[in-house]
Design an enzyme around this catalytic site. Structure first.
Site, PDB file in Angstrom:
ATOM      1  N   GLY A   9       0.826  -1.198   0.000  1.00  0.00           N
ATOM      2  CA  GLY A   9       0.000   0.000   0.000  1.00  0.00           C
ATOM      3  C   GLY A   9       0.858   1.245   0.000  1.00  0.00           C
ATOM      4  O   GLY A   9       1.318   1.704   1.043  1.00  0.00           O
ATOM      5  N   GLY A  11       0.094   4.320  -0.760  1.00  0.00           N
ATOM      6  CA  GLY A  11      -0.662   5.564  -0.688  1.00  0.00           C
ATOM      7  C   GLY A  11      -0.101   6.498   0.371  1.00  0.00           C
ATOM      8  O   GLY A  11       1.004   6.306   0.891  1.00  0.00           O
ATOM      9  N   ILE A  13      -0.849   7.069   3.539  1.00  0.00           N
ATOM     10  CA  ILE A  13      -0.549   6.496   4.849  1.00  0.00           C
ATOM     11  C   ILE A  13       0.705   5.643   4.774  1.00  0.00           C
ATOM     12  O   ILE A  13       1.572   5.696   5.653  1.00  0.00           O
ATOM     13  CB  ILE A  13      -1.744   5.677   5.370  1.00  0.00           C
ATOM     14  CG1 ILE A  13      -2.944   6.596   5.617  1.00  0.00           C
ATOM     15  CG2 ILE A  13      -1.375   4.939   6.648  1.00  0.00           C
ATOM     16  CD1 ILE A  13      -4.217   5.875   5.989  1.00  0.00           C
ATOM     17  N   GLY A  14       0.819   4.846   3.711  1.00  0.00           N
ATOM     18  CA  GLY A  14       2.005   4.006   3.555  1.00  0.00           C
ATOM     19  C   GLY A  14       3.275   4.814   3.442  1.00  0.00           C
ATOM     20  O   GLY A  14       4.269   4.545   4.131  1.00  0.00           O
ATOM     21  N   GLY A  16       3.629   8.203   4.050  1.00  0.00           N
ATOM     22  CA  GLY A  16       3.815   9.265   5.020  1.00  0.00           C
ATOM     23  C   GLY A  16       3.935   8.809   6.453  1.00  0.00           C
ATOM     24  O   GLY A  16       4.613   9.455   7.259  1.00  0.00           O
ATOM     25  N   LYS A 218      -8.525   4.122  20.742  1.00  0.00           N
ATOM     26  CA  LYS A 218      -8.317   4.825  19.475  1.00  0.00           C
ATOM     27  C   LYS A 218      -9.543   4.709  18.579  1.00  0.00           C
ATOM     28  O   LYS A 218     -10.065   5.698  18.067  1.00  0.00           O
ATOM     29  CB  LYS A 218      -7.079   4.262  18.781  1.00  0.00           C
ATOM     30  CG  LYS A 218      -6.644   5.084  17.566  1.00  0.00           C
ATOM     31  CD  LYS A 218      -7.181   4.553  16.274  1.00  0.00           C
ATOM     32  CE  LYS A 218      -6.792   5.459  15.103  1.00  0.00           C
ATOM     33  NZ  LYS A 218      -7.236   4.934  13.831  1.00  0.00           N
TER      34      LYS A 218
END
Length: 394
Positions: A9, A11, A13-14, A16, A218
């Site tokens: 992944g 994207g 999140i991956g 950053g 969370k």
């Protein structure tokens, strides 16, 4: 020898969140993705920037020492990388775990028993994220009985809880990522202790014996508040989460919802009310950050998943109902979620609209929320569904 991590992944999140911390821990990162243009873009650049957005300014980090593989067209290379890696992580979303499992299984099968066990850590926003991935990997369709015999000698699976807001990025697409300054990456240490193996040296990870309180705190505070703001914001014509939280009535509704989840967390996990209230207030401040200019449509997407039995609205509400505690604010948020229909670019919202039109209320509650008719929350959710359906017929 250089440490190596394979991350599924590539994207925001991956790149950053996960890859940034792997890079800082000294790992070479191999991204695996199926989007041709993204893979080509990563391989065309030797570095990209991660910009952290705080309420008082920004900081920037430069990420290097990485490559990317297209898992559709370069499976053999990816298998070799997994067989040689120290860590495998992923941020592909809960529904995609089943699709990355086969190639991970092949990489583990090819792995030498002479190597230290491969650490597998999923970073999806779900309870038992890595355990779910492990279930797909160990499925007989992906791992034979012979390979399964020594599978646990080659691999250690550890569940995690991740928390960092990565907003939509405006302007021309680039590899650079903008995200909030705050983060939390909590991973269970027990699987490594049980195997007599030291966990990976990744400074950003907070290793804990019992992950449950962190996951539920969370999911039922950050994710509940974020989703509630998005669903209310969409239904009130707001464009961004910041716009929604600037509306006093929406902010009050969000605070009310996570006050109810706070009561559940305090009761179940023995957290002090003062500690949970402080955490709750911090989350309100975080999602109100004007620098996190995130779309309500993006944050609200996939409403069917978010209305699931163990997800951010129905999960805590069901537990509260079982204890005879109030769920009014969570039910109001669920109503907003059921109204998140036919949103451009979100297939689940269209599917939700279809279900709400074609099914009766009992069928909707059972199919979407996974509640049995005998559950104390069932009549409250059914009433919400009936109200939304009645409004839709007017």
């Amino acid at each position: 020898m250089e440490k190596k991590a394979v991350h599924f992944g590539a994207g925001n999140i991956g790149r950053g969140f996960v890859a940034c911390f792997l890079h800082e821990a000294g790992y070479r990162v191999i991204f695996a993705d199926v989007v041709d243009a993204l893979v080509d873009s990563i391989n065309a650049k030797s570095s990209y920037n991660v910009v952290e957005l705080g309420t008082k300014g920004t900081t920037q980090k430069t990420i290097t020492n990485y490559t990317a593989l297209n898992s559709k067209t370069h499976e053999a290379e990816l298998i070799d990388e997994i067989a040689a890696a120290d860590v495998v992580t992923c941020s592909v979303g809960p529904r995609i775990l089943q699709f990355i499992a086969p190639v991970i299984a092949k990489g583990i099968a090819k792995r030498s028993l002479d190597k230290a066990p491969l650490a597998v850590i999923a970073c999806e926003n779900m309870i038992n994220n890595t355990a779910n991935l492990a279930g797909y990997i160990k499925d007989p369709k992906n791992t034979s009985a012979d390979d399964l015999a020594d599978h646990d000698k080659k691999t250690i699976y550890a569940n995690s809880a991740v928390d960092r807001i990565v907003p939509d990025k405006k302007g021309e697409p680039t590899l650079d990522v903008q995200l909030e300054l705050f983060y939390e990456w909590v991973v269970e240490s027990a699987p490594f202790t049980k195997a007599g193996v030291s966990p990976p040296e990744i400074g950003a990870i907070h290793w804990v014996d019992n992950l449950d309180p962190y996951i539920e705190r969370k999911l039922y505070t950050v994710n509940t508040s974020h989703a509630t703001a998005a669903f209310y914001g969409y239904n009130r014509g707001k464009a961004t989460i910041h716009d929604a939280m600037a509306d006093a009535s929406i902010k009050e509704s969000v605070a009310a919802a996570i006050s109810e989840t706070a009561a559940f967390i305090v009761k179940k996990h023995g957290v002090s009310k003062e500690e949970q209230d402080a955490y709750k207030n911090k989350i309100i401040d975080r999602i109100s950050n004007p620098n996190l200019d995130d779309s309500v449509k993006r944050v609200g997407r996939e409403p069917l998943r978010k209305l699931g039995r163990h997800e951010r609205l129905i999960g805590p509400a069901a537990s509260l109902a079982e204890e005879g505690m109030t769920t009014d604010a969570l039910m109001a948020a669920a109503e907003m979620a059921f109204r998140f229909q036919n949103v451009e670019g979100d297939k689940e919202s269209a599917e939700l609209a279809k279900i709400m039109t074609e099914k009766n209320a009992d069928e909707v509650v059972s199919q979407v929320c996974g509640l049995e008719s005998s559950h104390p929350l069932y009549p409250k959710v059914k009433a919400v569904v009936e109200k939304v359906q009645a409004d839709g017929r007017e």
